[in-house]
Design a protein around this motif. Structure first.
Motif, PDB file in Angstrom:
ATOM      1  N   LEU A  49       0.812  -1.214   0.000  1.00 22.68           N
ATOM      2  CA  LEU A  49       0.000   0.000   0.000  1.00 22.68           C
ATOM      3  C   LEU A  49       0.849   1.268   0.000  1.00 22.68           C
ATOM      4  N   ALA A  50       2.048   1.202   0.578  1.00 21.14           N
ATOM      5  CA  ALA A  50       2.915   2.377   0.554  1.00 21.14           C
ATOM      6  C   ALA A  50       3.307   2.730  -0.876  1.00 21.14           C
ATOM      7  N   PHE A  51       3.589   1.720  -1.681  1.00 18.48           N
ATOM      8  CA  PHE A  51       3.944   1.959  -3.081  1.00 18.48           C
ATOM      9  C   PHE A  51       2.736   2.441  -3.877  1.00 18.48           C
ATOM     10  N   GLN A  52       1.566   1.888  -3.561  1.00 16.31           N
ATOM     11  CA  GLN A  52       0.348   2.347  -4.237  1.00 16.31           C
ATOM     12  C   GLN A  52       0.052   3.808  -3.905  1.00 16.31           C
ATOM     13  N   LEU A  53       0.205   4.158  -2.631  1.00 12.83           N
ATOM     14  CA  LEU A  53      -0.052   5.541  -2.236  1.00 12.83           C
ATOM     15  C   LEU A  53       0.942   6.494  -2.882  1.00 12.83           C
ATOM     16  N   ALA A  54       2.207   6.079  -2.941  1.00 12.04           N
ATOM     17  CA  ALA A  54       3.214   6.930  -3.591  1.00 12.04           C
ATOM     18  C   ALA A  54       2.831   7.206  -5.039  1.00 12.04           C
ATOM     19  N   SER A  55       2.347   6.191  -5.734  1.00 13.28           N
ATOM     20  CA  SER A  55       1.933   6.376  -7.130  1.00 13.28           C
ATOM     21  C   SER A  55       0.742   7.323  -7.236  1.00 13.28           C
ATOM     22  N   ARG A  56      -0.192   7.221  -6.276  1.00  7.17           N
ATOM     23  CA  ARG A  56      -1.363   8.090  -6.316  1.00  7.17           C
ATOM     24  C   ARG A  56      -0.985   9.533  -6.006  1.00  7.17           C
ATOM     25  N   VAL A  57      -0.085   9.729  -5.038  1.00 10.73           N
ATOM     26  CA  VAL A  57       0.371  11.086  -4.741  1.00 10.73           C
ATOM     27  C   VAL A  57       1.119  11.659  -5.940  1.00 10.73           C
ATOM     28  N   ALA A  58       1.997  10.856  -6.527  1.00  7.31           N
ATOM     29  CA  ALA A  58       2.742  11.314  -7.705  1.00  7.31           C
ATOM     30  C   ALA A  58       1.800  11.715  -8.831  1.00  7.31           C
ATOM     31  N   GLY A  59       0.664  11.029  -8.920  1.00  6.20           N
ATOM     32  CA  GLY A  59      -0.280  11.289  -9.999  1.00  6.20           C
ATOM     33  C   GLY A  59      -0.962  12.647  -9.923  1.00  6.20           C
ATOM     34  N   ILE A  60      -0.957  13.286  -8.745  1.00  6.91           N
ATOM     35  CA  ILE A  60      -1.577  14.606  -8.638  1.00  6.91           C
ATOM     36  C   ILE A  60      -0.542  15.715  -8.440  1.00  6.91           C
ATOM     37  N   MET A  61       0.723  15.368  -8.471  1.00  5.06           N
ATOM     38  CA  MET A  61       1.781  16.368  -8.408  1.00  5.06           C
ATOM     39  C   MET A  61       2.022  16.958  -9.798  1.00  5.06           C
ATOM     40  N   PRO A  62       2.696  18.106  -9.880  1.00  2.00           N
ATOM     41  CA  PRO A  62       3.071  18.648 -11.192  1.00  2.00           C
ATOM     42  C   PRO A  62       3.905  17.638 -11.974  1.00  2.00           C
ATOM     43  N   GLU A  63       3.826  17.714 -13.263  1.00  4.04           N
ATOM     44  CA  GLU A  63       4.523  16.752 -14.120  1.00  4.04           C
ATOM     45  C   GLU A  63       6.012  16.706 -13.785  1.00  4.04           C
ATOM     46  N   GLY A  64       6.512  15.488 -13.615  1.00  2.44           N
ATOM     47  CA  GLY A  64       7.930  15.286 -13.342  1.00  2.44           C
ATOM     48  C   GLY A  64       8.263  15.126 -11.874  1.00  2.44           C
ATOM     49  N   LEU A  65       7.387  15.561 -10.976  1.00  2.00           N
ATOM     50  CA  LEU A  65       7.646  15.413  -9.536  1.00  2.00           C
ATOM     51  C   LEU A  65       6.988  14.111  -9.065  1.00  2.00           C
ATOM     52  N   ASP A  66       7.582  13.004  -9.454  1.00  2.00           N
ATOM     53  CA  ASP A  66       6.932  11.703  -9.274  1.00  2.00           C
ATOM     54  C   ASP A  66       7.749  10.723  -8.441  1.00  2.00           C
ATOM     55  N   ARG A  67       8.638  11.249  -7.608  1.00  2.00           N
ATOM     56  CA  ARG A  67       9.364  10.397  -6.676  1.00  2.00           C
ATOM     57  C   ARG A  67       9.010  10.855  -5.258  1.00  2.00           C
ATOM     58  N   ILE A  68       8.395   9.962  -4.481  1.00  2.46           N
ATOM     59  CA  ILE A  68       7.767  10.328  -3.217  1.00  2.46           C
ATOM     60  C   ILE A  68       8.501   9.689  -2.053  1.00  2.46           C
ATOM     61  N   PHE A  69       8.862  10.515  -1.069  1.00  2.00           N
ATOM     62  CA  PHE A  69       9.523  10.071   0.155  1.00  2.00           C
ATOM     63  C   PHE A  69       8.583  10.390   1.307  1.00  2.00           C
ATOM     64  N   PHE A  70       8.135   9.371   2.054  1.00  2.00           N
ATOM     65  CA  PHE A  70       7.168   9.586   3.126  1.00  2.00           C
ATOM     66  C   PHE A  70       7.847   9.951   4.449  1.00  2.00           C
ATOM     67  N   THR A  71       7.163  10.786   5.218  1.00  2.00           N
ATOM     68  CA  THR A  71       7.630  11.233   6.525  1.00  2.00           C
ATOM     69  C   THR A  71       6.457  11.141   7.508  1.00  2.00           C
ATOM     70  N   ASN A  72       6.644  11.696   8.711  1.00  2.00           N
ATOM     71  CA  ASN A  72       5.599  11.657   9.725  1.00  2.00           C
ATOM     72  C   ASN A  72       4.967  13.016  10.007  1.00  2.00           C
ATOM     73  N   SER A  73       5.436  14.072   9.354  1.00  2.00           N
ATOM     74  CA  SER A  73       4.909  15.408   9.653  1.00  2.00           C
ATOM     75  C   SER A  73       5.437  16.397   8.625  1.00  2.00           C
ATOM     76  N   GLY A  74       4.871  17.599   8.671  1.00  2.00           N
ATOM     77  CA  GLY A  74       5.374  18.654   7.810  1.00  2.00           C
ATOM     78  C   GLY A  74       6.776  19.090   8.183  1.00  2.00           C
ATOM     79  N   SER A  75       7.076  19.137   9.475  1.00  2.00           N
ATOM     80  CA  SER A  75       8.433  19.489   9.897  1.00  2.00           C
ATOM     81  C   SER A  75       9.449  18.504   9.336  1.00  2.00           C
ATOM     82  N   GLU A  76       9.107  17.217   9.388  1.00  2.00           N
ATOM     83  CA  GLU A  76      10.009  16.201   8.849  1.00  2.00           C
ATOM     84  C   GLU A  76      10.100  16.297   7.330  1.00  2.00           C
ATOM     85  N   SER A  77       9.012  16.696   6.680  1.00  2.00           N
ATOM     86  CA  SER A  77       9.067  16.856   5.228  1.00  2.00           C
ATOM     87  C   SER A  77      10.036  17.958   4.840  1.00  2.00           C
ATOM     88  N   VAL A  78      10.010  19.063   5.588  1.00  2.00           N
ATOM     89  CA  VAL A  78      10.930  20.163   5.288  1.00  2.00           C
ATOM     90  C   VAL A  78      12.376  19.732   5.490  1.00  2.00           C
TER      91      VAL A  78
END
Length: 319
Positions: free
Chosen positions: A87-116
């Motif tokens: 499911l993590a890989f499926q979710l990454a693909s779904r998130v990539a699908g709504i990002m701007p074209e080319g931003l299709d590599r997704i790294f998951f975190t636990n919060s916005g602070s961790e994302s930054v």
């Protein structure tokens, strides 16, 4: 509804809170549904800010509740290093699908602070992989909020978040904010004046040298010190300057992502595509702690396929 209150409030140390005042005058929310909270004394309170700009779909959504319950019953946790779940890989693909074209590599975190902090580390790792490890400077913006990790408060521009904790990351600098009531009072939509604030980046590049700057990070719409809509042409100008000097551009869309301003991302709404986008909040409707970083393919490829590296872990980072 019966009053629900703990017998002892002393054990919990609350974030961004006057703890002494709160313990003497507690305000407790005990339930939520749709657009309202319910307090401990049964009062309904309109949730005008959707939590902290994170409950984008409303409270108590049955499909979300069921999904969390079902997954906890199947697999509550497994290590994320060298192991995965389909499911993590499926979710990454779904998130990539709504990002701007080319931003299709997704790294998951636990919060916005961790994302930054993840995005900043990815930027530094990118330049090291490209053989330009001297690019270590990070540029944020005055009044900007990028969470409370040491990276986030360093590039952030809220001074009270920084004073207690020392100098933060070395080599950070800050663009001026875009709040300009003298020229833009009573603006509707994007302010007409202020694209020139982006030109201050050229002065910073001249001061530090373009070959020392790894990335520029901004919120496309600033949120935590007033909702500041970008002036007409401002984001476009930042993108043009960073592209010309080969500097990565990071959009912190922890607040603006997932429909907050009428599109999946602010990048889509304003037609300006950065190299990296930080996400959280609306990603899970705040039902579970989760964030993500969407990176451009060229950023991912540079790190993962760096020539000459010994096979193994490419990015020594994770949660």
């Amino acid at each position: 509804m019966a009053s629900v209150a703990p017998n002892d409030l002393s054990s919990l140390w609350m974030p961004f809170t006057d703890n002494r005042y709160f313990k003497a005058n507690p305000r407790l929310m005990v339930a939520a549904q749709d657009m309202h909270y319910t307090t401990a004394v049964g009062r309904r309170v309109l949730d005008g800010t959707a939590g902290l700009w994170c409950v984008n779909a409303g409270h108590g959504r049955e499909p979300i509740v069921k999904a969390i319950q079902q997954q906890a019953a199947v697999l509550d946790y497994a290590p994320t290093f060298q192991l995965g779940h389909p499911l993590a890989f499926q979710l990454a693909s779904r998130v990539a699908g709504i990002m701007p074209e080319g931003l299709d590599r997704i790294f998951f975190t636990n919060s916005g602070s961790e994302s930054v902090d993840t995005a900043l580390k990815i930027a530094l790792a990118y330049w090291r992989a490209k053989g330009q490890g001297q690019r270590i400077r990070l540029i944020g913006r005055e009044r900007g909020y990028h969470g409370t990790g040491f990276g986030g408060i360093s590039v952030g521009g809220i001074v009270t978040n920084r004073r207690t904790f020392g100098t933060g990351l070395p080599g950070t600098d800050h663009l001026p904010h875009t709040h300009d009531p003298a020229r833009n009072a009573f603006s509707k939509g994007q302010p007409a004046h202020g694209a020139d604030f982006a030109d201050r980046l050229e002065a910073m590049i001249a001061l530090h040298g373009p070959d020392t700057i790894a990335a520029v990070i901004i919120e496309p719409v600033a949120g935590s010190t007033g909702v500041l809509v970008p002036p007409v042409g401002y984001l476009e100008r930042l993108r043009a300057i960073t592209a010309h000097h080969g500097i990565l551009l990071i959009f912190d869309e922890v607040i603006t992502g997932f429909g907050r301003i009428g599109a999946a991302t602010a990048a889509e709404r304003f037609g300006v595509t950065p190299d990296i986008i930080c996400l959280a909040k609306g990603l899970t409707n705040a039902a579970v702690p989760m964030g993500a970083v969407a990176a451009a393919r060229h950023v991912y490829d540079a790190i993962v396929d760096a020539p000459g590296d010994v096979p193994g872990i490419e990015l020594f980072h994770g949660y």
